[in-house]
Design a protein around this motif. Structure first.
Motif, mmCIF file in Angstrom:
data_model
loop_
_atom_site.group_PDB
_atom_site.id
_atom_site.type_symbol
_atom_site.label_atom_id
_atom_site.label_comp_id
_atom_site.label_asym_id
_atom_site.label_seq_id
_atom_site.Cartn_x
_atom_site.Cartn_y
_atom_site.Cartn_z
ATOM 1 N N LYS A 82 -27.939 8.344 59.098
ATOM 2 C CA LYS A 82 -27.961 9.551 59.944
ATOM 3 C C LYS A 82 -27.257 9.285 61.256
ATOM 4 C CE LYS A 82 -32.619 10.029 58.175
ATOM 5 N NZ LYS A 82 -33.121 8.642 58.253
ATOM 6 N N VAL A 83 -26.568 10.306 61.705
ATOM 7 C CA VAL A 83 -25.907 10.241 63.003
ATOM 8 C C VAL A 83 -26.802 10.922 64.037
ATOM 9 C CG1 VAL A 83 -24.523 12.307 62.431
ATOM 10 C CG2 VAL A 83 -23.783 10.800 64.279
ATOM 11 N N LEU A 84 -26.900 10.316 65.208
ATOM 12 C CA LEU A 84 -27.708 10.910 66.282
ATOM 13 C C LEU A 84 -27.044 12.180 66.802
ATOM 14 C CD1 LEU A 84 -28.659 7.662 68.223
ATOM 15 C CD2 LEU A 84 -30.284 9.345 67.327
ATOM 16 N N PRO A 85 -27.838 13.158 67.219
ATOM 17 C CA PRO A 85 -27.254 14.411 67.713
ATOM 18 C C PRO A 85 -26.300 14.218 68.891
ATOM 19 C CG PRO A 85 -29.645 14.546 67.619
ATOM 20 C CD PRO A 85 -29.295 13.187 67.171
ATOM 21 N N TYR A 112 -24.806 11.371 54.328
ATOM 22 C CA TYR A 112 -24.760 11.196 55.783
ATOM 23 C C TYR A 112 -25.338 12.449 56.428
ATOM 24 C CZ TYR A 112 -22.751 9.155 60.066
ATOM 25 O OH TYR A 112 -22.561 8.565 61.303
ATOM 26 N N LEU A 113 -26.378 12.245 57.258
ATOM 27 C CA LEU A 113 -27.119 13.396 57.794
ATOM 28 C C LEU A 113 -27.020 13.492 59.308
ATOM 29 C CD1 LEU A 113 -30.523 12.885 55.862
ATOM 30 C CD2 LEU A 113 -28.383 13.839 54.999
ATOM 31 N N LEU A 114 -27.051 14.719 59.807
ATOM 32 C CA LEU A 114 -27.251 14.945 61.240
ATOM 33 C C LEU A 114 -28.754 14.791 61.479
ATOM 34 C CD1 LEU A 114 -26.298 15.834 64.059
ATOM 35 C CD2 LEU A 114 -26.611 18.206 63.314
ATOM 36 N N HIS A 115 -29.156 13.828 62.323
ATOM 37 C CA HIS A 115 -30.581 13.442 62.418
ATOM 38 C C HIS A 115 -31.464 14.599 62.889
ATOM 39 C CE1 HIS A 115 -32.976 9.464 62.823
ATOM 40 N NE2 HIS A 115 -33.762 10.425 62.430
ATOM 41 N N PHE A 141 -22.907 15.195 52.600
ATOM 42 C CA PHE A 141 -23.536 15.269 53.917
ATOM 43 C C PHE A 141 -24.692 16.259 53.895
ATOM 44 C CE2 PHE A 141 -19.804 18.122 54.183
ATOM 45 C CZ PHE A 141 -20.407 19.321 54.491
ATOM 46 N N GLY A 142 -25.557 16.093 54.883
ATOM 47 C CA GLY A 142 -26.712 16.976 54.970
ATOM 48 C C GLY A 142 -27.273 16.967 56.378
ATOM 49 N N VAL A 143 -28.506 17.448 56.497
ATOM 50 C CA VAL A 143 -29.127 17.601 57.809
ATOM 51 C C VAL A 143 -30.562 17.075 57.751
ATOM 52 C CG1 VAL A 143 -27.693 19.589 58.443
ATOM 53 C CG2 VAL A 143 -29.868 19.962 57.227
ATOM 54 N N SER A 144 -31.165 17.004 58.909
ATOM 55 C CA SER A 144 -32.545 16.557 58.985
ATOM 56 C C SER A 144 -33.247 17.326 60.100
ATOM 57 C CB SER A 144 -32.579 15.052 59.269
ATOM 58 O OG SER A 144 -33.907 14.602 59.406
ATOM 59 N N ASN A 145 -34.532 17.547 59.918
ATOM 60 C CA ASN A 145 -35.331 18.271 60.917
ATOM 61 C C ASN A 145 -34.772 19.655 61.215
ATOM 62 O OD1 ASN A 145 -37.342 16.157 61.553
ATOM 63 N ND2 ASN A 145 -35.536 15.022 62.214
ATOM 64 N N PHE A 146 -34.240 20.319 60.188
ATOM 65 C CA PHE A 146 -33.725 21.678 60.355
ATOM 66 C C PHE A 146 -34.789 22.683 59.928
ATOM 67 C CE2 PHE A 146 -28.848 22.102 60.638
ATOM 68 C CZ PHE A 146 -28.792 21.111 61.604
ATOM 69 N N GLN A 167 -33.711 16.720 55.340
ATOM 70 C CA GLN A 167 -34.795 15.730 55.386
ATOM 71 C C GLN A 167 -35.794 16.156 56.456
ATOM 72 O OE1 GLN A 167 -35.084 11.247 56.920
ATOM 73 N NE2 GLN A 167 -33.871 11.357 55.049
ATOM 74 N N VAL A 168 -37.020 16.414 56.037
ATOM 75 C CA VAL A 168 -38.029 16.930 56.968
ATOM 76 C C VAL A 168 -39.362 16.198 56.802
ATOM 77 C CG1 VAL A 168 -37.069 19.268 57.151
ATOM 78 C CG2 VAL A 168 -38.696 18.754 55.320
ATOM 79 N N LEU A 169 -40.195 16.316 57.834
ATOM 80 C CA LEU A 169 -41.548 15.763 57.784
ATOM 81 C C LEU A 169 -42.363 16.580 56.784
ATOM 82 C CD1 LEU A 169 -43.836 13.977 58.948
ATOM 83 C CD2 LEU A 169 -44.069 15.643 60.803
ATOM 84 N N TYR A 170 -42.868 15.912 55.751
ATOM 85 C CA TYR A 170 -43.652 16.648 54.755
ATOM 86 C C TYR A 170 -44.659 15.719 54.093
ATOM 87 C CZ TYR A 170 -44.700 19.752 50.773
ATOM 88 O OH TYR A 170 -45.329 20.551 49.846
ATOM 89 N N ASN A 171 -45.902 16.069 54.248
ATOM 90 C CA ASN A 171 -46.979 15.381 53.540
ATOM 91 C C ASN A 171 -48.193 16.305 53.577
ATOM 92 O OD1 ASN A 171 -48.666 14.803 55.921
ATOM 93 N ND2 ASN A 171 -47.074 13.329 56.493
ATOM 94 N N LEU A 172 -49.300 15.867 52.984
ATOM 95 C CA LEU A 172 -50.473 16.748 52.885
ATOM 96 C C LEU A 172 -50.923 17.311 54.234
ATOM 97 C CD1 LEU A 172 -52.689 15.025 50.199
ATOM 98 C CD2 LEU A 172 -52.168 17.475 50.291
#
Ligand code: NAP
Length: 281
Positions: A82-85, A112-115, A141-146, A167-172
């Motif tokens: 991931k690349v930092l914003p 490769y993701l935008l963090h 390529f993709g994104v994260s925390n969108f 890519q996102v925060l996901y759990n119970l």
């Protein structure tokens, strides 16, 4: 290993391994390299890292783990970075990617993701990603925390539909994305990558998880991971250095949660009843 189709072709294994906090301490370098090699020996092919983690230290751990490791061919691995914003502008992405490639000791990054979203207009980052893709330095390529509005805005940019993951925060204990992000990604055919699927270990004492774990003869965190893996269109990337943890996470793929288990977990960790602000760690 179950897989999910990538929109641009190819397959994404449903279970990978994360590397946040790896590369922080020199004394842990060898055990961390050993953990990634152990995971690869046990069939893990997806490794998630980022330039941010230990200021490139985690990418160096990944590079050392794959260098000269005979168990897996490079083309069978999916390396995510991931690349930092604040490097999201055109030249910044180019430089960040070259640095990541050098630390990883590889010619290309698979995903490769935008963090997370920064101040650079999406189109500029997208153009940089497309340039890297045409030159073969990244495959997807993709994104994260969108959140939903970020995904919509990104997708409306020319070329923005070529989105391989969010890519996102996901759990119970973090189910907010079920309201809008997950269904929207599913509709677009974009796999969701669940980060911190074990809530960094904090879920281990949840009574509902212990109860389900007892029924299956497994650990509470294995149940937490099995629950994420049971979700449609979702990939999980738990981080583990301890070999027993790696083993348990791999075994979690075989835990079949039944309706009673899901009902119990839904009561303890209710699904969202409306939209909420995207959570991040
Ligand atoms: P996590 O995977 O939820 O939890 C990792 C912690 O759980 C570690 O302390 C690990 O211990 C422990 N663990 C792993 N498997 C276990 C098991 N079977 N039983 C008991 N404990 C276990 O947390 P995370 O590292 O935050 O998230 C995973 C990965 O997602 C990260 O490493 C990173 O690659 C990615 N991530 C991305 C973002 C983003 O903004 N895009 C944010 C956070 C994370 P040991 O290491 O001692 O085995």
């Amino acid at each position: 290993m179950r897989t999910i189709k990538l929109p641009g072709g190819g397959l994404l294994p449903q279970l990978g391994i994360g590397t946040w906090y790896m590369g922080d301490a020199a004394s842990q370098f060898e055990p961390e390299v050993g953990a990634l090699r152990y995971a690869m020996e046990r069939g893990i092919r997806l490794i998630d890292t980022a330039e941010m983690y230990a200021n490139g230290g985690a990418e160096r751990v990944v590079g050392a783990a794959i260098k000269g490791f005979n168990g897996v061919q490079r083309e069978d691995l999916i390396l995510v970075s991931k690349v930092l914003p604040n490097h999201g502008h055109f030249d910044g992405v180019m430089e960040a990617c070259n640095n990541s490639l050098r630390r990883l000791g590889t010619d290309y990054i698979d995903l490769y993701l935008l963090h997370w979203r920064g101040s650079t207009p999406f189109q500029e980052t997208l153009d940089a990603f497309e340039t890297l893709r045409s030159s073969g330095k990244i495959r997807h390529f993709g994104v994260s925390n969108f959140d939903l509005s970020d995904i919509n805005e990104w997708s409306q940019c020319p070329g923005g539909n070529a989105l391989a993951t969010n890519q996102v925060l996901y759990n119970l204990s973090r189910r907010g994305v079920e309201w809008d992000v997950l269904p929207n990604c599913k509709k677009r055919g974009v796999p969701v990558m669940a980060y911190s699927p074990l809530e960094q270990g904090r879920l281990k004492d949840a009574p509902a998880l212990s109860q389900v774990a007892e029924r299956h003869g497994v650990t509470p965190l294995q149940v937490a991971l099995a629950w994420v893996l049971a979700q449609d269109n979702v990939v999980a990337i738990p981080k583990a250095v301890d070999h027993a943890h790696i083993e348990q996470n791999i075994a979690a793929q075989n835990i079949a949660l039944d309706r009673a288990d899901h009902a119990l977990l839904d009561t303890a960790f209710p699904p969202p009843k409306g939209p909420s602000r995207l959570e991040m760690l």
